[in-house]
Design a protein around this motif. Structure first.
Motif, short mmCIF file in Angstrom:
data_model
loop_
_atom_site.label_atom_id
_atom_site.label_comp_id
_atom_site.label_asym_id
_atom_site.label_seq_id
_atom_site.Cartn_x
_atom_site.Cartn_y
_atom_site.Cartn_z
N SER A 90 40.95 48.45 47.77
CA SER A 90 40.38 47.90 46.54
C SER A 90 39.68 48.99 45.72
O SER A 90 38.98 49.84 46.28
N ARG A 92 37.66 48.00 43.24
CA ARG A 92 36.55 47.29 42.60
C ARG A 92 35.29 47.36 43.45
O ARG A 92 35.26 46.88 44.57
N ASP A 93 34.24 47.95 42.87
CA ASP A 93 33.00 48.16 43.62
C ASP A 93 32.32 46.85 44.01
O ASP A 93 31.55 46.80 44.96
N ASP A 95 33.74 44.09 45.04
CA ASP A 95 34.52 43.28 45.98
C ASP A 95 33.92 43.30 47.36
O ASP A 95 34.53 43.78 48.32
#
Ligand SMILES: O=C(O)C[C@H]1C=CC(=O)O1
Length: 96
Positions: A90, A92-93, A95
């Motif tokens: 991922s 996205r920080d 997530d």
């Protein structure tokens, strides 16, 4: 902790239109309160069904259970819960 939740709503036919409208209004207010608090991070309608897909962001399974089981529509919902872990790919920080 993130949880993917599916809620399928089935209101009993015995509920009057007025009672159903009141219940939905109270549920809406509570869901918007939890969204404002960041606990109910995403809320999506499943097309063509009285169901939603939601992402909850809570501290514990106990907190999740308390929030979900005190929703006004809880007695009339079938609820499925999937715990989510961060995926190593991922980008996205948030997530997690
Ligand atoms: O409509 C639903 O999916 C059920 C529930 C979730 C939020 C809300 O306002 O009602």
């Amino acid at each position: 902790m993130l949880f993917h939740i599916r809620m399928d709503v089935q209101l009993p036919p015995s509920l009057s239109a007025g009672e159903a409208a009141e219940l939905k209004a109270v549920e809406k207010a509570r869901s918007q309160e939890l969204q404002q608090q960041g606990k109910w991070r995403h809320l999506w309608r499943i097309g063509g069904q009285y169901s939603n897909i939601s992402i909850f962001d809570v501290e514990s399974v106990d907190e999740l259970h308390t929030l979900v089981s005190t929703l006004p529509l809880f007695p009339y919902m079938k609820i499925e819960v999937l715990p989510l872990c961060r995926h190593p790919s991922s980008i996205r920080d948030d997530d997690r």
